[in-house]
Design a protein around this motif. Structure first.
Motif, PDB file in Angstrom:
ATOM      1  N   GLY A 218       0.788  -1.225   0.000  1.00 16.56           N
ATOM      2  CA  GLY A 218       0.000   0.000   0.000  1.00 16.56           C
ATOM      3  C   GLY A 218       0.818   1.272   0.000  1.00 16.56           C
ATOM      4  O   GLY A 218       0.275   2.355   0.154  1.00 16.56           O
ATOM      5  N   SER A 219       2.130   1.173  -0.186  1.00 16.85           N
ATOM      6  CA  SER A 219       2.925   2.393  -0.126  1.00 16.85           C
ATOM      7  C   SER A 219       3.144   3.005  -1.504  1.00 16.85           C
ATOM      8  O   SER A 219       3.613   4.133  -1.612  1.00 16.85           O
ATOM      9  N   GLY A 220       2.824   2.270  -2.559  1.00 14.08           N
ATOM     10  CA  GLY A 220       2.902   2.888  -3.882  1.00 14.08           C
ATOM     11  C   GLY A 220       3.890   2.269  -4.862  1.00 14.08           C
ATOM     12  O   GLY A 220       4.250   2.914  -5.835  1.00 14.08           O
ATOM     13  N   LYS A 221       4.303   1.039  -4.636  1.00 13.18           N
ATOM     14  CA  LYS A 221       5.232   0.396  -5.569  1.00 13.18           C
ATOM     15  C   LYS A 221       4.600   0.262  -6.952  1.00 13.18           C
ATOM     16  O   LYS A 221       5.184   0.641  -7.954  1.00 13.18           O
ATOM     17  N   THR A 222       3.409  -0.289  -6.959  1.00 13.57           N
ATOM     18  CA  THR A 222       2.781  -0.591  -8.248  1.00 13.57           C
ATOM     19  C   THR A 222       2.376   0.679  -8.986  1.00 13.57           C
ATOM     20  O   THR A 222       2.618   0.798 -10.192  1.00 13.57           O
ATOM     21  N   VAL A 223       1.800   1.626  -8.267  1.00 17.60           N
ATOM     22  CA  VAL A 223       1.396   2.870  -8.935  1.00 17.60           C
ATOM     23  C   VAL A 223       2.627   3.559  -9.525  1.00 17.60           C
ATOM     24  O   VAL A 223       2.607   4.062 -10.644  1.00 17.60           O
ATOM     25  N   THR A 224       3.730   3.566  -8.779  1.00 19.16           N
ATOM     26  CA  THR A 224       4.947   4.190  -9.293  1.00 19.16           C
ATOM     27  C   THR A 224       5.473   3.433 -10.514  1.00 19.16           C
ATOM     28  O   THR A 224       5.825   4.037 -11.531  1.00 19.16           O
ATOM     29  N   ASN A 247      -5.879  -8.305 -11.056  1.00 22.51           N
ATOM     30  CA  ASN A 247      -6.585  -7.089 -11.463  1.00 22.51           C
ATOM     31  C   ASN A 247      -5.636  -5.972 -11.882  1.00 22.51           C
ATOM     32  O   ASN A 247      -5.992  -5.129 -12.698  1.00 22.51           O
ATOM     33  N   GLU A 248      -4.435  -5.950 -11.293  1.00 27.45           N
ATOM     34  CA  GLU A 248      -3.487  -4.895 -11.668  1.00 27.45           C
ATOM     35  C   GLU A 248      -3.041  -5.050 -13.121  1.00 27.45           C
ATOM     36  O   GLU A 248      -2.821  -4.064 -13.821  1.00 27.45           O
ATOM     37  N   MET A 249      -2.904  -6.284 -13.560  1.00 23.05           N
ATOM     38  CA  MET A 249      -2.509  -6.502 -14.947  1.00 23.05           C
ATOM     39  C   MET A 249      -3.670  -6.153 -15.884  1.00 23.05           C
ATOM     40  O   MET A 249      -3.465  -5.586 -16.948  1.00 23.05           O
ATOM     41  N   GLN A 483       4.632  16.232  -3.901  1.00 25.75           N
ATOM     42  CA  GLN A 483       3.365  15.518  -4.038  1.00 25.75           C
ATOM     43  C   GLN A 483       2.903  15.550  -5.472  1.00 25.75           C
ATOM     44  O   GLN A 483       2.835  16.608  -6.077  1.00 25.75           O
ATOM     45  N   GLN A 484       2.538  14.399  -5.976  1.00 29.92           N
ATOM     46  CA  GLN A 484       2.080  14.341  -7.356  1.00 29.92           C
ATOM     47  C   GLN A 484       1.005  13.275  -7.453  1.00 29.92           C
ATOM     48  O   GLN A 484       1.206  12.140  -7.004  1.00 29.92           O
ATOM     49  N   ASN A 485      -0.118  13.654  -8.021  1.00 34.10           N
ATOM     50  CA  ASN A 485      -1.250  12.732  -8.048  1.00 34.10           C
ATOM     51  C   ASN A 485      -1.261  11.941  -9.349  1.00 34.10           C
ATOM     52  O   ASN A 485      -1.518  12.469 -10.414  1.00 34.10           O
TER      53      ASN A 485
ATOM     54  N   SER B 347      -8.325   1.335   0.045  1.00 37.73           N
ATOM     55  CA  SER B 347      -8.987   0.567  -0.995  1.00 37.73           C
ATOM     56  C   SER B 347      -8.265   0.864  -2.291  1.00 37.73           C
ATOM     57  O   SER B 347      -8.262   1.990  -2.773  1.00 37.73           O
ATOM     58  N   ARG B 348      -7.617  -0.142  -2.823  1.00 36.54           N
ATOM     59  CA  ARG B 348      -6.808   0.074  -4.021  1.00 36.54           C
ATOM     60  C   ARG B 348      -7.648   0.276  -5.266  1.00 36.54           C
ATOM     61  O   ARG B 348      -7.154   0.784  -6.253  1.00 36.54           O
ATOM     62  N   LEU B 349      -8.892  -0.197  -5.241  1.00 36.28           N
ATOM     63  CA  LEU B 349      -9.693  -0.083  -6.456  1.00 36.28           C
ATOM     64  C   LEU B 349     -10.617   1.122  -6.400  1.00 36.28           C
ATOM     65  O   LEU B 349     -11.416   1.349  -7.296  1.00 36.28           O
ATOM     66  N   MET B 350     -10.487   1.877  -5.308  1.00 37.91           N
ATOM     67  CA  MET B 350     -11.349   3.030  -5.107  1.00 37.91           C
ATOM     68  C   MET B 350     -11.422   3.931  -6.338  1.00 37.91           C
ATOM     69  O   MET B 350     -12.497   4.300  -6.789  1.00 37.91           O
ATOM     70  N   ASN B 351     -10.241   4.264  -6.881  1.00 40.38           N
ATOM     71  CA  ASN B 351     -10.217   5.227  -7.985  1.00 40.38           C
ATOM     72  C   ASN B 351     -11.020   4.778  -9.193  1.00 40.38           C
ATOM     73  O   ASN B 351     -11.444   5.586  -9.998  1.00 40.38           O
ATOM     74  N   LEU B 352     -11.180   3.462  -9.312  1.00 41.56           N
ATOM     75  CA  LEU B 352     -11.899   2.961 -10.483  1.00 41.56           C
ATOM     76  C   LEU B 352     -13.402   3.137 -10.342  1.00 41.56           C
ATOM     77  O   LEU B 352     -14.124   3.178 -11.326  1.00 41.56           O
TER      78      LEU B 352
HETATM   79  N1  LIG Z   1       1.481   8.617  -7.010  1.00 39.39           N
HETATM   80  C1  LIG Z   1       0.292   8.315  -6.446  1.00 39.39           C
HETATM   81  N2  LIG Z   1      -0.741   9.169  -6.570  1.00 39.39           N
HETATM   82  C2  LIG Z   1      -1.934   8.909  -6.009  1.00 39.39           C
HETATM   83  N3  LIG Z   1      -2.194   7.806  -5.299  1.00 39.39           N
HETATM   84  C3  LIG Z   1      -1.209   6.906  -5.126  1.00 39.39           C
HETATM   85  C4  LIG Z   1       0.084   7.117  -5.686  1.00 39.39           C
HETATM   86  N4  LIG Z   1       0.846   6.071  -5.330  1.00 39.39           N
HETATM   87  C5  LIG Z   1       0.072   5.252  -4.594  1.00 39.39           C
HETATM   88  N5  LIG Z   1      -1.176   5.740  -4.470  1.00 39.39           N
HETATM   89  C6  LIG Z   1      -2.296   5.143  -3.710  1.00 39.39           C
HETATM   90  O1  LIG Z   1      -1.785   4.106  -2.889  1.00 39.39           O
HETATM   91  C7  LIG Z   1      -2.417   2.877  -3.177  1.00 39.39           C
HETATM   92  C8  LIG Z   1      -1.431   1.749  -3.084  1.00 39.39           C
HETATM   93  O2  LIG Z   1      -0.446   1.908  -4.065  1.00 39.39           O
HETATM   94  P1  LIG Z   1       0.244   0.642  -4.722  1.00 39.39           P
HETATM   95  O3  LIG Z   1       1.186   1.155  -5.743  1.00 39.39           O
HETATM   96  O4  LIG Z   1      -0.761  -0.336  -5.182  1.00 39.39           O
HETATM   97  O5  LIG Z   1       1.034   0.060  -3.475  1.00 39.39           O
HETATM   98  P2  LIG Z   1       1.979  -1.196  -3.354  1.00 39.39           P
HETATM   99  O6  LIG Z   1       2.220  -1.710  -4.749  1.00 39.39           O
HETATM  100  O7  LIG Z   1       3.219  -0.671  -2.724  1.00 39.39           O
HETATM  101  O8  LIG Z   1       1.263  -2.144  -2.484  1.00 39.39           O
HETATM  102  C9  LIG Z   1      -3.025   3.058  -4.549  1.00 39.39           C
HETATM  103  O9  LIG Z   1      -4.146   2.258  -4.706  1.00 39.39           O
HETATM  104  C10 LIG Z   1      -3.352   4.532  -4.572  1.00 39.39           C
HETATM  105  O10 LIG Z   1      -4.571   4.742  -3.941  1.00 39.39           O
END
Ligand SMILES: Nc1ncnc2c1ncn2[C@@H]1O[C@H](COP(=O)(O)OP(=O)(O)O)[C@@H](O)[C@H]1O
Ligand SMILES: [Mg+2]
Lengths: 565, 479
Positions: A218-224, A247-249, A483-485, B347-352
């Motif tokens: 939940g820290s943002g590995k996948t989103v990054t 689901n991520e794929m 911060q970047q969304n 919730s990771r799928l929230m944005n969807l």
């Molecule tokens: N750059 C970002 N901008 C906005 N939200 C983010 C960002 N990075 C992470 N998040 C939020 O954090 C959640 C978890 O990120 P994720 O990359 O799935 O974590 P991890 O892969 O480390 O478990 C995402 O579902 C999203 O809500």
């Protein structure tokens, strides 16, 4: 895991197990016993069933058709698997990595009489908007071309014949565990521009470099990783979902075709190859997935492309190694991982690099690995062994993620060892001031962390005036710049020019603030300057310049008013 | 069928049998005791002469005089529409006095992985009526979103409230609940069953019960039976299925017990090294498939040993599930129900599933701003404890108060209070944000502020627009 007897086999030979011909790989030879790791579920396989050796090691098919594909860990196209066996992945189905039927328009760039060697580009195929360059395989000696063909061919048909009778097709096969050769490795001195401010601005990675992004769940590995796959200025992207969520794929699959490359305007999917071996798919194929991915990356590099590869997550790969090793009853090393964990990790990252290809072009493979430490504890073996190898460390921080400061990359613990080698590039391509402003921002953040320690003890009012301004400037750097969304359509990608403009605006406020302070203006008034409240808005505006100019003008007016008062 | 009387060793749930014919991995086994009782098990390991059988029931009563039959097939689950309304044991036998299930199909319980190419992206908002979920950790159809709780906390109440209130606004599609209990107490069982009966939910439910005094190893199959049933209902009969698995911690303990009996090299804190992969084979069985009408949404409950989120059970779960709802002992002690701590929740799928056309265009930004504000206020509590309130700046004091308000009005709600997303949850969020200076709302762009901030809403209302919801009737439901 299956043991076979009476089988003539070598290490890493691919074998077919049982009546269902499940694919497996020889991973240990012990006297008569050949130990096989099967890539599929082995439920119901009984002793006595036959095992057949293909005599080949695990290899991928390389050629036109790779782009836009999604594969499992052993390069079976998932789309074809759906056609063959429905929505669930049942076992015992094989499918080639490339379509052997599809015809591609082959345009030669060499002609009869030309001399070619290993790696020489002999022709081109317009695969997507990307030109697929057809090369002499690295393990083919080459020679003089006797015949060169033009037209529509499948990947199995001959397009070129050499004087010695060697026939070349558009497809190569390459064993995944063997790095593809290059002429020479070069120093990475061009950044991979990612459009992510904290990465490009503070901790940049070079094309051909290596980075690790560790963090708890939940820290943002996948989103990054996904942001990098979308926005970095690589020409080809290989994205490996290794032991992570299905689901991520799917999200990548649905999203990428709709997104445009900000530089070329072409759909991002056209430059992308996906490998998806999710957490509930067989562990052995998960182990293979990173090799499959990096081999495909190297292949495009050999055409002279800048390739970036994301592996999410290398910890799941390491765990696959651990599961296999423990079934082999190997002597466990730290936390049960095999003793060769460190070696495998460094061999993998060593396949990154900026190179001169066999064809004498420049190409690169940048490798970015996510790491998922148990309990978020970075002292565990996978994180530690990875940090010993990679040059860039993006440390994700659960605390930042919890307060929705994204990207949750800790600016105090992270580092990039490429800063010096990239220095000149920024001078020439961004702004001669960039390196200085960047260093200034880092200093302010560093200073803030020291001040915060004091604030925690005595409260912020007790800080000297000047340092209260530092705290305010640091807040702007964090909230506006860092911060970047990733989910905002505009903010998700920030050009280097915009990054510079944003940081410059903050620095301007800081400079004006110090000057005003020296002139005797009250801190509370400086901190209350209204113009800076519009800075966050700059992020969300596509044509931000109008707003930025308005901010500059207002800032000027407000400071002047203070000075006069 | 050949019956062996060659048991050579029994260790915990494991039975070692010598045999002569080939036996397959995962094959089903019947163990026949001297008194005729038949116990079921599964082949864990097989070599030329020896088979390791994992018995799903207690091995008490099994001895070297017991017979062993290999059934030649892997575990199959009889499934059918008739299962709705039925209560079954943890190994799928009727427990309600009703007849055996007449199978429409017999399915392998292992559950093949859904091909990622066949998946469809979950994006349909489910309204649970709970603000901390709908507003800040939104659930969507096809998601796997567990509750991370601690012993003695009201996770069951929350799960039940969700099961009662969850709906897709505007949808009338058929839904079903598959409930699988693993090692829960009789009392907890009653709590669930009474609520199911009272609300009529049982009619649409299939219940699998493995209670605390049922055999621990049975817990290994219970969730798989439940998910096989859920997949059948969803992907063959078009139901939207909500699967509740509780308590996953007991499942993991059973896994550990088997690992120990097999004398495996243990991983972190004694749990098997393959626990991530094993849990994935459960949690990943959720989602939506292209071209299919139904869906499987998973809402599991796990209690974190020692309230420690870094413990391997929550840790590995969190790495697989699509977020987590964290129940906090601190909020519970403060008398706040539901004591959901949003900070570590996700919730990771929230944005969807949120935004314009789904919930409302300001949803994401309101949520981000609430988080940021609450996080800041909570941090300041630490500071106040050291330096006192007086040392705070005016701005900091506002954030401190914001955190209290947030807990008292946004988090706290009644057991039966079913809040609508727009009119209740989001507008309440704005009311709270309005207590902060407008320029501090840096996560929200100007446009949204002008449209939704109470200051401007009131102006619009005065000018004849629609009036904003007031929040005075909220925050009434302390537990
Ligand atoms: N750059 C970002 N901008 C906005 N939200 C983010 C960002 N990075 C992470 N998040 C939020 O954090 C959640 C978890 O990120 P994720 O990359 O799935 O974590 P991890 O892969 O480390 O478990 C995402 O579902 C999203 O809500
Ligand atoms: Mg991830």
């Amino acid at each position: 895991m299956v043991t076979a007897v009476d089988l003539d086999a070598h290490m890493y030979d691919v074998v077919k197990v049982g009546h269902e011909q499940l694919m497996g790989e020889v991973i240990k030879i012990q006297g008569e016993n050949i130990i096989i790791q099967v890539y599929e579920d082995t439920a119901g396989i009984r002793p006595g069933e036959p095992v057949e050796n293909t005599g080949l090691s695990l290899a991928v098919e390389l050629g036109p058709g790779l782009l836009t594909s999604i594969y499992d860990g052993i390069q079976r196209p998932l789309e074809v698997l759906v056609e063959k066996m429905g929505d669930f992945i049942e076992r015992g189905v094989t499918a080639p990595g490339l379509s052997h039927e599809k015809k591609w328009e082959f345009v030669p760039v060499k002609k009869a009489g030309d001399t070619v060697g290993p790696g020489t580009i002999i022709g081109e195929v317009q695969e997507t908007n990307i030109t697929h360059r057809i090369m002499v395989p690295p393990n083919v000696k080459g020679g003089v071309i006797r015949e060169m063909r033009t037209g529509s061919f499948t990947v199995e048909e001959t397009v070129c014949v050499l004087e010695d009778g060697t026939e070349l097709t558009m497809m190569q096969k390459w064993p995944v565990r063997v790095p593809r050769p290059v002429t020479e490795k070069k120093n990475p001195d061009i950044p991979l521009v990612t459009g992510q401010r904290i990465l490009d601005g503070l901790f940049p990675i070079a094309k051909g470099g290596t980075a690790a992004i560790p963090g708890p769940f939940g820290s943002g590995k996948t989103v990054t990783q996904q942001a990098l796959a979308k926005w970095s200025d690589a020409e080809i992207v290989v994205y490996i979902g290794c032991g992570e969520r299905g689901n991520e794929m799917t999200e990548v699959l649905t999203e990428f075709p709709e997104l445009e490359d900000p530089r070329t305007g072409k759909p991002l999917m056209e430059r992308t190859v996906l490998i998806a071996n999710t957490s509930n798919m067989p562990v052995a194929a998960r182990e293979a997935s990173v090799y499959t991915g990096i081999t495909i990356a190297e292949y495009f590099r050999d055409m002279g492309y800048d390739v970036s590869l994301m592996a999410d997550s290398t910890s799941r790969w390491a765990e696959a190694m651990r599961e296999i090793s423990s079934r082999l009853e190997e002597m466990p090393g730290e936390e049960g991982y095999p003793a060769y964990l460190a070696a495998r990790l460094s061999e993998f990252y060593e396949r990154a690099g900026r190179v001169e290809t066999l064809n004498k072009d420049m190409g690169s493979v940048t490798v970015i690995g996510a790491v998922s430490p148990p309990g978020g504890d970075f002292s565990e073996p996978v994180t530690q062994n990875t940090l010993r190898i990679v040059k860039v460390f993006w440390a994700l921080d659960a605390k930042l993620a919890q307060r929705r400061h994204f990207p949750a990359i800790n600016w105090l613990n992270s580092y990039s060892l490429y800063l010096d080698s990239l220095h000149d590039w920024y001078d020439e391509n961004v702004n001669p001031e960039w390196n200085r402003i960047r260093a200034w921002a880092m200093e302010v953040l560093q200073k803030e962390s020291e001040l915060q320690e004091i604030v925690q003890l005595v409260g912020s009012d007790a800080l000297p005036e000047e340092e209260q301004v530092t705290i305010e400037v640091a807040r702007l750097i964090r909230e506006v710049f860092l911060q970047q969304n990733a989910f905002d359509p505009v903010d998700t990608y920030c050009s280097m020019a915009k990054q510079y403009d944003m940081l410059k605006a903050i620095k301007t406020y800081a400079d004006r603030a110090s000057a005003a302070q020296r002139a005797g203006v009250l801190t509370s008034q400086i901190v209350a300057i209204k113009a800076k409240n519009d800075l966050p808005q700059v992020k969300f505006e596509k044509d931000y310049n109008v707003l930025l100019e308005k901010i500059y003008a207002q800032m000027e007016a407000e400071f002047n008013a203070l000075k006069e008062a | 069928m050949k019956e062996y009387r060659t048991i050579s060793q029994i260790a915990g749930p494991l039975v070692f049998v010598e045999k002569t014919e080939p036996v397959g991995y995962n094959e089903l086994v019947n163990i026949v005791q001297a008194d005729g009782t038949i116990k079921r098990g599964q082949v864990l390991d097989t070599s030329d002469e020896l088979v390791v059988v994992q018995c799903f029931e207690t091995t008490a009563g099994i001895g070297r005089d017991s017979g062993v039959r290999f059934l030649g097939e892997t575990i199959k689950m009889p499934v059918g529409r008739q299962m709705l309304g039925r209560i079954l044991s943890g190994s799928g036998k009727p427990k309600d006095g009703g007849p055996e299930i007449v199978p429409e199909k017999r399915l392998d319980i292992g559950g093949a992985a859904i091909n990622p190419y066949a998946r469809d992206t979950p994006r349909q908002f489910i309204q649970t009526g709970i603000s901390t979920i709908d507003g800040t950790n939104t659930l969507v159809r096809g998601q796997k979103l567990p509750i991370f709780s601690g012993s003695g906390l009201p996770h069951n109440e929350i799960a039940l409230q969700i099961a009662r209130q969850a709906k897709v606004p505007g949808s009338t599609e058929e839904f079903a609940v598959v409930f699988a209990a693993m090692g829960i107490t009789k009392e907890e069982e009653n709590q669930f069953m009474q609520d199911f009966e009272r609300t009529g939910a049982l009619e649409h439910a299939v219940v699998f019960l493995n209670l605390a005094d049922d055999p621990a190893v049975e817990r290994i199959v219970t969730p798989r039976l439940a998910l096989t049933t859920a997949e059948y209902l969803a992907f063959e009969l078009d139901y939207h299925v909500l699967v509740i698995l509780t308590d996953m911690t007991n499942y993991c303990e059973a896994l550990r017990q088997i690992g120990a009996a097999r004398e495996e090299v243990p991983g972190r804190r004694g749990y098997p090294g393959y626990m991530y992969t094993d849990l994935a084979s459960i949690y990943e069985r959720a989602g939506i498939i292209k071209g299919k009408k139904g869906s499987v949404t998973q809402f599991s409950i796990l209690t974190m040993p020692g309230d420690d989120i870094t413990h391997p059970i929550p840790d590995l779960s969190g790495y697989i599930t699509e977020g987590q709802i964290v129940v906090s002992r601190e909020l519970h002690r403060k008398g706040i129900y539901p004591p959901i701590n949003v900070l570590p929740s996700l919730s990771r799928l929230m944005n969807l599933g949120i935004g314009e056309g789904m919930t409302r265009e300001d949803h994401k930004k309101v949520s981000d701003q609430l988080y940021a504000g609450y996080a800041e206020g909570v941090d300041l509590r630490g500071l106040v404890a050291i330096v006192g309130k007086d040392a705070l700046s005016e701005r900091d004091r506002l954030f401190l108060e914001f955190a209290d308000l947030f807990e008292d009005r946004f988090v706290r709600q009644g057991h039966n209070e079913d809040r609508a997303i727009k009119e209740d949850t989001l507008d309440l969020g704005w009311d709270l944000l309005a207590t902060l200076p407008e320029e501090q709302l840096v996560r929200i762009d100007r446009e949204m502020i002008q449209k939704f901030h109470p200051r401007y809403r009131k102006k619009q209302a005065a000018e004849g627009g629609t009036s904003s919801a007031t929040a005075t009737d909220l925050g009434s439901g302390a537990s």
